[in-house]
Scaffold this active site. Sequence first.
Site, PDB file in Angstrom:
ATOM      1  N   HIS A   1       0.634  -1.275   0.274  1.00 23.14           N
ATOM      2  CA  HIS A   1      -0.126  -0.281   0.315  1.00 23.14           C
ATOM      3  C   HIS A   1       0.732   1.227  -0.158  1.00 23.14           C
ATOM      4  O   HIS A   1       2.213   1.479  -0.181  1.00 23.14           O
ATOM      5  CB  HIS A   1      -0.827  -0.495   1.121  1.00 23.14           C
ATOM      6  CG  HIS A   1      -0.319  -0.052   3.157  1.00 23.14           C
ATOM      7  ND1 HIS A   1       0.062   0.846   2.792  1.00 23.14           N
ATOM      8  CD2 HIS A   1      -0.278  -0.953   3.624  1.00 23.14           C
ATOM      9  CE1 HIS A   1       0.393   0.409   4.328  1.00 23.14           C
ATOM     10  NE2 HIS A   1       0.494  -0.859   4.457  1.00 23.14           N
ATOM     11  N   ALA A   2       0.452   2.329   0.481  1.00 23.05           N
ATOM     12  CA  ALA A   2       0.940   3.535   0.355  1.00 23.05           C
ATOM     13  C   ALA A   2       2.524   3.497   0.384  1.00 23.05           C
ATOM     14  O   ALA A   2       3.430   3.915   0.501  1.00 23.05           O
ATOM     15  CB  ALA A   2       0.648   4.718   0.695  1.00 23.05           C
TER      16      ALA A   2
END
Length: 95
Positions: free
Chosen positions: A20-21
Amino acid sequence: MMSESTCSANFIIKNEHGIHARPGAYMVNILKPFNCAVKIANLSRNDHYVNAKSLMALMSLGIKNGHEVSVIFDGEDAQRALQQLSIEIENGLGE
């Protein structure tokens, strides 16, 4: 055929929430200093290759826990970039 300055590897992503980020940004920051092109594909989704030095491109692959990714390095730092990324993936990409 791959040249001497090209190498590749497959990795299984072990991060609980995939890439994810936060781990994505960590990966991009690890790869940016290397003088080589880095492309990544999510083999678990049969995705196409994207620029692994671009967070937006990396996020577009939707890499989840347990997914297999293929990474291709092309350029003078290819081998060193592969070694560094291998260590970072094993260590959870900063998580």
